[in-house]
Design a protein around this motif. Structure first.
Motif, short mmCIF file in Angstrom:
data_model
loop_
_atom_site.label_atom_id
_atom_site.label_comp_id
_atom_site.label_asym_id
_atom_site.label_seq_id
_atom_site.Cartn_x
_atom_site.Cartn_y
_atom_site.Cartn_z
N SER A 1 0.82 -1.20 0.00
CA SER A 1 0.00 0.00 0.00
C SER A 1 0.85 1.25 0.00
O SER A 1 0.40 2.33 -0.35
N ASN A 2 2.14 1.14 0.39
CA ASN A 2 3.02 2.30 0.43
C ASN A 2 3.88 2.41 -0.82
O ASN A 2 4.72 3.29 -0.91
N ASP A 3 3.72 1.51 -1.78
CA ASP A 3 4.59 1.51 -2.96
C ASP A 3 3.79 1.91 -4.19
O ASP A 3 2.90 1.21 -4.61
N THR A 4 4.14 3.05 -4.77
CA THR A 4 3.47 3.49 -5.98
C THR A 4 4.40 3.46 -7.17
O THR A 4 4.12 4.02 -8.21
N SER A 5 5.56 2.79 -7.02
CA SER A 5 6.51 2.70 -8.13
C SER A 5 6.29 1.41 -8.88
O SER A 5 5.66 0.48 -8.40
N SER A 6 6.84 1.33 -10.07
CA SER A 6 6.77 0.09 -10.85
C SER A 6 8.11 -0.16 -11.48
O SER A 6 8.80 0.74 -11.89
N SER A 7 8.52 -1.43 -11.57
CA SER A 7 9.82 -1.75 -12.13
C SER A 7 9.73 -1.78 -13.65
O SER A 7 8.71 -2.06 -14.22
N SER A 8 10.90 -1.51 -14.28
CA SER A 8 10.94 -1.42 -15.73
C SER A 8 10.85 -2.79 -16.36
O SER A 8 11.41 -3.75 -15.88
N GLU A 9 10.15 -2.87 -17.49
CA GLU A 9 10.06 -4.13 -18.23
C GLU A 9 11.43 -4.59 -18.69
O GLU A 9 11.70 -5.76 -18.80
N THR A 10 12.33 -3.61 -18.99
CA THR A 10 13.64 -3.96 -19.52
C THR A 10 14.65 -4.21 -18.42
O THR A 10 15.79 -4.54 -18.71
N THR A 11 14.27 -4.05 -17.16
CA THR A 11 15.08 -4.29 -15.98
C THR A 11 16.36 -3.48 -15.96
O THR A 11 17.29 -3.82 -15.26
N ASP A 12 16.45 -2.36 -16.68
CA ASP A 12 17.67 -1.57 -16.60
C ASP A 12 17.38 -0.10 -16.35
O ASP A 12 18.25 0.74 -16.49
N THR A 13 16.17 0.23 -15.99
CA THR A 13 15.81 1.60 -15.73
C THR A 13 15.28 1.73 -14.31
O THR A 13 14.39 1.00 -13.91
N ALA A 14 15.84 2.68 -13.55
CA ALA A 14 15.38 2.86 -12.18
C ALA A 14 13.98 3.41 -12.17
O ALA A 14 13.60 4.22 -13.01
N SER A 15 13.17 2.96 -11.20
CA SER A 15 11.83 3.51 -11.04
C SER A 15 11.67 3.90 -9.58
O SER A 15 12.00 3.15 -8.69
N THR A 16 11.19 5.11 -9.32
CA THR A 16 11.03 5.58 -7.96
C THR A 16 9.63 6.11 -7.77
O THR A 16 8.91 6.37 -8.72
N ASP A 17 9.26 6.25 -6.52
CA ASP A 17 7.95 6.80 -6.17
C ASP A 17 8.05 8.31 -6.21
O ASP A 17 8.47 8.96 -5.25
N ASP A 18 7.70 8.93 -7.33
CA ASP A 18 7.83 10.37 -7.50
C ASP A 18 6.89 11.13 -6.58
O ASP A 18 7.08 12.33 -6.36
N ALA A 19 5.86 10.49 -6.07
CA ALA A 19 4.89 11.18 -5.24
C ALA A 19 5.24 11.13 -3.76
O ALA A 19 4.45 11.51 -2.92
N ALA A 20 6.43 10.63 -3.43
CA ALA A 20 6.79 10.47 -2.03
C ALA A 20 6.81 11.82 -1.33
O ALA A 20 7.43 12.76 -1.81
N PRO A 21 6.15 11.96 -0.20
CA PRO A 21 6.13 13.23 0.51
C PRO A 21 7.47 13.54 1.15
O PRO A 21 8.29 12.66 1.35
N ALA A 22 7.70 14.82 1.44
CA ALA A 22 8.99 15.23 1.98
C ALA A 22 9.17 14.80 3.42
O ALA A 22 10.27 14.67 3.92
N GLU A 23 8.09 14.58 4.16
CA GLU A 23 8.19 14.19 5.55
C GLU A 23 7.27 13.00 5.82
O GLU A 23 6.21 12.86 5.22
N SER A 24 7.70 12.14 6.72
CA SER A 24 6.85 11.01 7.08
C SER A 24 5.69 11.51 7.92
O SER A 24 5.78 12.51 8.60
N SER A 25 4.56 10.81 7.81
CA SER A 25 3.35 11.27 8.48
C SER A 25 2.94 10.28 9.55
O SER A 25 3.25 9.09 9.47
N GLY A 26 2.25 10.81 10.58
CA GLY A 26 1.70 9.95 11.61
C GLY A 26 2.73 9.21 12.41
O GLY A 26 2.46 8.14 12.95
N GLY A 27 3.97 9.75 12.52
CA GLY A 27 5.01 9.09 13.29
C GLY A 27 5.62 7.89 12.63
O GLY A 27 6.35 7.13 13.27
N LEU A 28 5.33 7.66 11.36
CA LEU A 28 5.90 6.52 10.65
C LEU A 28 7.38 6.75 10.36
O LEU A 28 7.82 7.88 10.14
N ILE A 29 8.14 5.68 10.37
CA ILE A 29 9.55 5.73 10.00
C ILE A 29 9.64 5.68 8.48
O ILE A 29 9.12 4.76 7.84
N LYS A 30 10.28 6.68 7.91
CA LYS A 30 10.32 6.80 6.45
C LYS A 30 11.58 6.11 5.90
O LYS A 30 12.70 6.48 6.25
#
Length: 348
Positions: free
Chosen positions: A31-60
């Motif tokens: 539920s915390n992962d909005t990234s997807s891996s590349s079909e070609t397995t050679d391109t990095a994929s990151t969660d571009d929507a990641a907030p700047a600070e963790s919320s609700g006391g969660l460890i980021k």
């Protein structure tokens, strides 16, 4: 070894500290992962929507891994990480994937900018990490290595949870020596060059070639890929060169090699023309040993998440990580002695 067994060992020994592995097509979701891996397995994929600070006391945490489609080992490793680093367990996790070091470094820089609390890293290559890890250190971000070692000052990371790749290679080579072949003509299928798994598994074989006079018919990287491995072995078959050992640095490449052997009607396995060796202990690979179609498989343990969780909880509670390096307990399996219980207990 099963994840639960590993967690039990960790709790019993209370040892905190950590080296790594090589490489079905299905990846776990979180539920915390909005990234997807590349079909070609050679391109990095990151969660571009990641907030700047963790919320609700969660460890980021920002988790950088090799592509989950690389191998059955990697799929199991990624699934293990996603099952552990969830909101229910107190984490806000973002994931990035690549088989290329420069793309992983770019992902690490983004996670640093996002202000993660912990950077968890399975490096594609052992070199080139000092600068970005220093940046993380300067930002107060704690780094934990998993699965693979890097060539960096140990002060730049909290702990490393890894396999002893050199020992994996040596265990396999010692087994091969014990077979007492009259001659050794070996097709060596290497993983991604520069990775800890490749270096450890190649190093032991290179040493034996130099000391024992074994013949490397070919030594090429198939980059953990079954199709590339099949092409390399097919090329050797077409050349007419004689060989009697396939030393593949992961199960997928061994599988590709066997496909080429089957196509050419070359027998393989116990008492047959060609010895087949793999690494990682995928369940289907251990079943090939049980059926004596393969000869050897070296274990590489993918379940590191519980170790990392224990380290983070120790740090968060003000404790001290007592050891820099935790070495996973691993073994090699011989087709003449493996049991169904082994397949059930150790297959991934």
């Amino acid at each position: 070894m099963k994840k639960k067994i590993l967690a039990a060992i960790m709790a019993a020994t209370l040892v905190l500290g950590v080296t790594a592995c090589g490489s079905s097509k299905e990846t776990a979701s979180s539920s915390n992962d909005t990234s997807s891996s590349s079909e070609t397995t050679d391109t990095a994929s990151t969660d571009d929507a990641a907030p700047a600070e963790s919320s609700g006391g969660l460890i980021k945490v920002g988790i950088i891994n090799n592509d989950p489609n690389e191998s059955g080992y990697r799929t199991a490793n990624d699934k293990d990480m996603k099952e552990m680093f969830t909101e229910a367990n107190g984490y806000e996790a973002s994931f990035a994937y690549s088989l290329k070091n420069d793309e992983q470094i770019t992902a690490a820089q983004k996670f640093i900018q996002d202000g993660v609390d912990y950077l968890l890293l399975s490096a594609a290559d052992t070199a080139g990490w000092d600068s970005v890890l220093q940046d993380a250190n300067d930002a107060g971000i704690k780094v934990i290595l998993f699965d693979r070692t890097i060539d960096a000052d140990p002060s730049l990371y909290e702990a490393s949870i890894v396999s002893d790749m050199a020992k994996e290679g040596q265990t396999a080579v010692d087994w091969l020596k014990s077979q007492g072949l009259s001659e050794y003509n070996i097709i060596h299928l290497q993983g991604v060059m520069g990775s800890a798994a490749q270096q450890g598994r190649s190093g032991a074989l290179d040493d034996a070639v130099a000391s024992d006079g074994w013949n490397l018919v070919t030594q090429q990287t198939a980059e953990w890929n079954a199709e590339k491995a099949q092409q390399i072995v097919q090329s050797v078959i077409d050349s007419g060169e004689s060989f009697n050992v396939i030393y593949a640095e992961n199960d997928d490449m061994a599988k590709g090699a066997v496909a080429a052997l089957d196509k050419a009607n070359i027998s393989h396995g116990v008492g047959k023309d060609v010895i087949v060796m793999g690494f990682d202990c995928n369940k289907w690979a251990l079943e090939e040993l049980l059926n004596q179609n393969w000869n050897y498989d070296g274990q590489c343990n993918p379940f590191q998440a519980s170790y990392i969780n224990d380290i983070i909880k120790t740090i968060e509670s003000g404790g001290t990580v007592s050891e820099k390096t935790i070495i996973m307990d691993e073994k090699g399996f011989d087709a003449t002695t493996i049991t169904q219980e082994d397949v059930d207990n150790y297959g991934i």
